[in-house]
Write an enzyme that holds these catalytic residues in place. Structure first.
Site, PDB file in Angstrom:
ATOM      1  CB  SER A   1      -0.943   0.017   1.211  1.00  0.00           C
ATOM      2  OG  SER A   1      -1.989  -0.905   1.038  1.00  0.00           O
TER       3      SER A   1
ATOM      4  CE  LYS B   1      -3.707   0.776  -0.973  1.00  0.00           C
ATOM      5  NZ  LYS B   1      -4.466   0.362   0.222  1.00  0.00           N
TER       6      LYS B   1
ATOM      7  CE1 TYR C   1      -3.848  -1.063  -5.113  1.00  0.00           C
ATOM      8  CE2 TYR C   1      -4.620  -3.331  -4.940  1.00  0.00           C
ATOM      9  CZ  TYR C   1      -4.290  -2.131  -4.340  1.00  0.00           C
ATOM     10  OH  TYR C   1      -4.376  -1.987  -2.976  1.00  0.00           O
TER      11      TYR C   1
ATOM     12  CB  VAL D   1      -0.204  -5.762   4.526  1.00  0.00           C
ATOM     13  CG1 VAL D   1      -1.438  -4.966   4.880  1.00  0.00           C
ATOM     14  CG2 VAL D   1      -0.166  -6.123   3.052  1.00  0.00           C
TER      15      VAL D   1
END
Length: 320
Positions: free
Chosen positions: A65, A68, A190, A260
């Site tokens: 993440s 992002k 993604y 994560v």
């Protein structure tokens, strides 16, 4: 030659928080379950480019993440803030990062730091660039890190094979017209961007690039323009640490993003990029050691945005 104060500080932080054994390694992406729970690294990169590292600094891990804010900044820069705002909001959601939910009324994702918003942002880029999208994302991430980055193909395949919840999110977005018809292709981008490999030195330099208003301190490459950096840091400050973002802003008080795989990147504007790696995650999906080390560092050096040592904008001093 005397050891620099920052090096001594992170060595002490490493000794202090290495014994912390709270949290668990992520297992919902099967390949991430292979991480070694005891590994722990801290790196700092000054906006001048000077690096400080301690612990398992050479260990590579996937960004997850932490990509992002970078793709969000890229979308704002390429498509404009108004276009992006039509598809994704900027409000903290209070939900877990992979919640299958959208804002009532607008049907937009709450913000680009949760999975639904990040998938939307990648889809916007895919609608513009098609098959070139991932290469362009990797180019921006590499420019921020100061070296050519690569993908962990095993993690990518693991995410692609088991990412059913993200597929459900992508099709929900497609149903409400937030993403284009090639949602599956965008989702594949993604998955691949989340599997980009870095170590904490790379990640600290990426943070330092944002601290340095988008210019990599070592290479001088302009990875992002100043306006998009402001947008990136703003959304990291309010939404970057999942549903711990409010407490992070209260305790630590700097823009940050976690992943994560165990990484945390924090930015002290115009001064410093901070990176930690430790794969033991708390219940919200943030690195347990990373949070405590960053909180301690911020407290020691008055890094909080509203600390009494922070004088704020120099512009006001000039005009008053």
């Amino acid at each position: 030659m005397d050891t620099h104060e920052l090096q001594l500080a992170i060595e002490e932080l490493h000794r202090t928080y290495q014994p912390l054994d709270e949290g668990e390694v992520a297992t919902y992406i099967p390949e991430l379950s292979n991480a070694v729970p005891t590994e722990f690294a801290i790196s700092l990169a000054q906006a001048s480019g000077r690096l400080f590292c301690v612990g398992d600094c050479a260990r590579t891990f996937t960004l997850q993440s932490i990509t992002k804010p970078f793709t969000f900044g890229m979308a704002v820069e390429v498509l404009g803030p108004d276009k992006v705002a039509q598809h994704v909001g900027v409000e903290p959601s209070g939900d877990v990062f992979n919640a299958i939910s959208l804002q009532q009324g607008s049907n937009r994702p709450h913000n680009p730091m949760i999975n639904s918003g990040a998938i939307t942002v990648t889809a916007l880029l895919h609608a513009r660039y098609g098959s070139e999208t991932f290469d362009l994302i990797l180019e921006r991430l590499s420019a921020a890190a100061g070296r050519r980055l690569s993908v962990d193909e095993s993690v990518y395949e693991s995410e692609r094979r088991t990412g059913h919840r993200n597929r459900a999110i992508a099709h929900l977005l497609l149903n409400f017209g937030m993403v284009h018809d090639e949602a599956e292709h965008a989702l594949d981008v993604y998955f691949r961007q989340c599997a980009v490999l870095v170590n904490t030195q790379d990640l600290a330099m990426m943070g330092a690039t944002l601290a340095n208003m988008g210019s990599n301190p070592l290479t001088g490459t302009m990875a992002f323009d100043v306006t998009s950096v402001r947008s990136m840091l703003s959304i990291m400050f309010t939404c970057g640490m999942y549903d711990y973002s409010g407490e992070w802003a209260y305790r630590v008080g700097v823009p940050a993003k976690s992943g994560v795989s165990g990484g945390v990147m924090a930015v002290v504007n115009r001064q410093l990029g901070i990176a930690t790696y430790s794969p033991r995650l708390d219940a919200r999906g943030n690195s347990a050691r990373g949070i405590e080390a960053c909180a301690d560092l911020a407290s020691r050096y008055g890094l909080h945005a509203f600390d009494c040592l922070n004088s704020g904008s120099s512009y006001l001093e000039a005009v008053l």
